[in-house]
Write a protein that holds these residues in place. Structure first.
Motif, PDB file in Angstrom:
ATOM      1  N   UNK A  82       7.308  -1.337  -5.057  1.00 63.34           N
ATOM      2  CA  UNK A  82       7.333  -0.987  -3.736  1.00 63.34           C
ATOM      3  C   UNK A  82       6.825  -2.367  -3.264  1.00 63.34           C
ATOM      4  N   UNK A  83       6.941  -2.737  -1.366  1.00 56.69           N
ATOM      5  CA  UNK A  83       6.209  -4.022  -1.455  1.00 56.69           C
ATOM      6  C   UNK A  83       4.485  -3.914  -0.637  1.00 56.69           C
ATOM      7  N   UNK A  84       3.760  -2.816  -0.454  1.00 60.58           N
ATOM      8  CA  UNK A  84       2.729  -2.903  -0.130  1.00 60.58           C
ATOM      9  C   UNK A  84       2.342  -0.931   0.165  1.00 60.58           C
ATOM     10  N   UNK A  85       1.567  -1.317   0.415  1.00 59.16           N
ATOM     11  CA  UNK A  85       1.202   0.797   0.541  1.00 59.16           C
ATOM     12  C   UNK A  85       0.119   0.703   1.818  1.00 59.16           C
ATOM     13  N   UNK A  86       0.139   1.868   2.979  1.00 51.52           N
ATOM     14  CA  UNK A  86      -1.258   2.318   3.642  1.00 51.52           C
ATOM     15  C   UNK A  86      -1.725   3.386   3.329  1.00 51.52           C
ATOM     16  N   UNK A  87      -3.171   3.332   3.969  1.00 51.87           N
ATOM     17  CA  UNK A  87      -3.786   4.887   2.801  1.00 51.87           C
ATOM     18  C   UNK A  87      -4.778   4.926   3.559  1.00 51.87           C
ATOM     19  N   UNK A  88      -5.447   5.373   3.737  1.00 57.32           N
ATOM     20  CA  UNK A  88      -6.962   6.084   4.410  1.00 57.32           C
ATOM     21  C   UNK A  88      -7.370   6.855   3.796  1.00 57.32           C
TER      22      UNK A  88
ATOM     23  N   UNK B  67     -11.904   4.044   5.644  1.00 57.25           N
ATOM     24  CA  UNK B  67     -10.844   4.458   6.640  1.00 57.25           C
ATOM     25  C   UNK B  67      -9.789   3.285   6.294  1.00 57.25           C
ATOM     26  N   UNK B  68      -8.638   2.616   6.604  1.00 55.69           N
ATOM     27  CA  UNK B  68      -7.594   2.099   6.704  1.00 55.69           C
ATOM     28  C   UNK B  68      -7.247   1.406   5.722  1.00 55.69           C
ATOM     29  N   UNK B  69      -6.291   1.110   4.650  1.00 52.70           N
ATOM     30  CA  UNK B  69      -6.566   0.122   3.968  1.00 52.70           C
ATOM     31  C   UNK B  69      -5.042  -0.142   3.737  1.00 52.70           C
ATOM     32  N   UNK B  70      -5.281  -1.158   3.156  1.00 54.58           N
ATOM     33  CA  UNK B  70      -3.539  -2.321   2.977  1.00 54.58           C
ATOM     34  C   UNK B  70      -3.882  -2.231   1.550  1.00 54.58           C
ATOM     35  N   UNK B  71      -2.668  -2.395   1.304  1.00 55.77           N
ATOM     36  CA  UNK B  71      -1.706  -2.986  -0.056  1.00 55.77           C
ATOM     37  C   UNK B  71      -0.779  -3.863  -0.071  1.00 55.77           C
ATOM     38  N   UNK B  72      -1.165  -4.412  -0.483  1.00 61.38           N
ATOM     39  CA  UNK B  72       0.446  -5.752  -0.868  1.00 61.38           C
ATOM     40  C   UNK B  72       0.953  -5.889  -1.698  1.00 61.38           C
TER      41      UNK B  72
ATOM     42  N   UNK C 162      -8.775  -7.882   9.293  1.00 63.61           N
ATOM     43  CA  UNK C 162     -10.414  -7.459   9.025  1.00 63.61           C
ATOM     44  C   UNK C 162     -11.269  -6.690  10.375  1.00 63.61           C
ATOM     45  N   UNK C 163     -10.893  -7.866  11.601  1.00 64.61           N
ATOM     46  CA  UNK C 163     -11.184  -7.260  12.476  1.00 64.61           C
ATOM     47  C   UNK C 163     -11.322  -6.516  13.394  1.00 64.61           C
ATOM     48  N   UNK C 164      -9.816  -5.675  13.005  1.00 60.38           N
ATOM     49  CA  UNK C 164      -9.519  -3.635  13.078  1.00 60.38           C
ATOM     50  C   UNK C 164     -10.475  -3.527  12.689  1.00 60.38           C
ATOM     51  N   UNK C 165     -10.597  -3.824  11.239  1.00 62.35           N
ATOM     52  CA  UNK C 165     -11.335  -2.783  10.671  1.00 62.35           C
ATOM     53  C   UNK C 165     -10.464  -2.600   9.411  1.00 62.35           C
ATOM     54  N   UNK C 166      -9.880  -2.987   8.982  1.00 62.34           N
ATOM     55  CA  UNK C 166      -8.848  -2.978   7.922  1.00 62.34           C
ATOM     56  C   UNK C 166      -8.583  -3.409   6.481  1.00 62.34           C
ATOM     57  N   UNK C 167      -9.151  -2.520   5.240  1.00 67.85           N
ATOM     58  CA  UNK C 167      -9.201  -3.749   4.791  1.00 67.85           C
ATOM     59  C   UNK C 167      -7.819  -4.068   3.735  1.00 67.85           C
ATOM     60  N   UNK C 168      -7.786  -5.412   3.343  1.00 71.55           N
ATOM     61  CA  UNK C 168      -6.353  -5.804   2.739  1.00 71.55           C
ATOM     62  C   UNK C 168      -6.485  -5.763   1.004  1.00 71.55           C
ATOM     63  N   UNK C 169      -6.167  -5.577  -0.260  1.00 71.69           N
ATOM     64  CA  UNK C 169      -6.382  -5.808  -0.651  1.00 71.69           C
ATOM     65  C   UNK C 169      -4.889  -6.276  -1.595  1.00 71.69           C
ATOM     66  N   UNK C 170      -5.119  -6.919  -2.580  1.00 74.86           N
ATOM     67  CA  UNK C 170      -3.417  -7.318  -3.031  1.00 74.86           C
ATOM     68  C   UNK C 170      -3.580  -6.779  -4.870  1.00 74.86           C
ATOM     69  N   UNK C 171      -2.717  -6.913  -4.799  1.00 77.93           N
ATOM     70  CA  UNK C 171      -2.328  -6.175  -6.519  1.00 77.93           C
ATOM     71  C   UNK C 171      -0.771  -6.203  -6.946  1.00 77.93           C
TER      72      UNK C 171
END
Length: 401
Positions: A180-186, A191-196, A161-170
């Motif tokens: 998949x273990x996760x994903x990265x998407x711009x 901007x940058x988002x992470x899926x876990x 969050x301090x870097x400005x990257x949003x994390x979502x879990x599904x």
């Protein structure tokens, strides 16, 4: 125009899913999917939305009986094209992830408030600099940038969050041979988002966050999306980074020396001490120590096959983490979202920009979830612990305020 059941059948066949696949993704039986496709039953609104996400089309097209090609040029399609073998459960999770980022961007616009979002990595990376020494150096650079030194990381979410990257879990599937273990998407707006993958243990999820962080910070110049499934140079780099980021070599050596452990570890209890200190899973700790040559290959194989880390940790007086009991490891719905999104959603309700039911529908939550976000009790007789009042009184009596 076609009837709903005809469009459902053709959409499923076009995406090459079986009725069993669709049933597993939506949590219904294969027989129910068959009923939908013969017209004997009609999916409810929630099921129609899930089916539309699964097939890559709009819900209105299903309802109106329109035959359309999946939106493969959209963000969901781009991520799924990264791996043709992705199963329907993962496809739904990817759809949720993209929908969340879209809604987050919409919420930012509704409140007209700026939010920190990372659109370009502050770190330099070139493909030729991907050796083990380079990976260790890059993990150290990120830790230094964040002011972490070589200390344990208790929670990765606020760091992202301090870097400005949003994390979502599904949920993406429990069998990591297929899921998949996760994903990265711009995302074009957020901007940058992470899926876990929510179907993994908490310890494995922590590793996945660090893994996706590597993609965001070091591979975003090359690509705007990565679906993490399988092997390859990028995946090897991200795995190496995650290990070094969560258990930095210098930090592990320092902790072992301070604790009086030998440079070459032969006791399983010593691995437990290191694992708990760095707040990682047992497999992560064991693999990292092997990578560092802190344990031999024979010791690694022995500990992997014979040690029961939960029982051993309990015997040493440690509290048992949820990951040692996977049945208790599932997160509540609101915990899938990053805290920055929940804070903004709460602000929208408090400032009456949204009503609680509107906010629930907007975020795909239930009304009790919104009540919880507001910090209100779910019922009149639900109160905070009386120990909190005792603690307040103690501070007030001593005159600290």
């Amino acid at each position: 125009m076609s009837l709903l059941h005809e469009v459902l059948t053709r959409s499923r066949r076009r995406t090459r899913y079986s009725q069993d696949d669709v049933g597993a993704a939506l949590g219904v039986s294969r027989v129910m999917v068959s009923y939908w496709e013969t017209g004997a039953r009609v999916p409810n609104d929630r099921q129609l939305s899930a089916l539309a996400r699964l097939y890559g089309i709009e819900p209105v097209d299903l309802l109106e009986g329109c035959d359309v090609e999946p939106a493969t040029d959209g963000l969901v399609g781009m991520l799924l094209r990264a791996d043709d073998a992705v199963d329907p459960v993962a496809a739904l999770g990817v759809g949720e992830f993209v929908q969340f980022l879209d809604r987050f961007a919409e919420l930012v616009g509704i409140l007209n408030e700026p939010i920190r979002s990372l659109t370009q990595s502050p770190f330099v990376h070139r493909q030729k600099y991907s050796q083990k020494d380079d990976i260790r150096r890059k993990a150290e650079e990120v830790r230094a940038h964040l002011g972490l030194g070589s200390a344990p990381i208790l929670d990765l979410d606020p760091i992202c969050g301090s870097l400005g990257i949003a994390i979502y879990r599904a949920p993406l599937g429990a069998d990591l041979r297929r899921a998949p273990s996760g994903a990265f998407l711009k995302h074009p707006e957020m901007g940058f988002g992470i899926l876990v993958n929510l179907d993994m243990t908490p310890g494995r999820q922590r590793f996945a966050v660090a893994h996706e962080l590597a993609h965001a910070l070091f591979h975003s110049v090359e690509t705007n999306r990565v679906l993490c499934h399988g092997a390859g140079p990028r995946e090897s780099f991200a795995d190496g980074f995650a290990g070094e980021f969560l258990m930095p070599s210098a930090g592990v050596r320092r902790f072992a020396e301070e604790l009086g452990l030998p440079p070459r570890i032969v006791e399983s209890v010593d691995v437990i001490e290191i694992q708990r200190y760095f707040n990682v899973s047992w497999p992560t700790a064991l693999v990292r120590l092997r990578q560092m040559n802190a344990i031999t290959q024979d010791t690694y194989a022995e500990f992997r096959a014979t040690v029961r880390p939960g029982s051993l940790a309990r015997a040493l007086g440690y509290a048992i983490h949820p990951e040692e009991d996977v049945r208790n490891a599932k997160l509540g719905r609101i915990q899938r979202f990053p805290r920055s999104f929940l804070r903004m959603l709460r602000r929208a309700v408090v400032t009456e920009v949204m009503s609680p039911p509107t906010a629930a529908a907007f975020a795909g939550l239930a009304l009790p979830d919104i009540v919880q976000i507001l910090g209100q009790p779910l019922c009149d007789d639900q109160q905070e612990s009386p120990q909190l009042e005792t603690e307040f009184r103690e501070f007030e009596v001593t005159g600290v305020i």
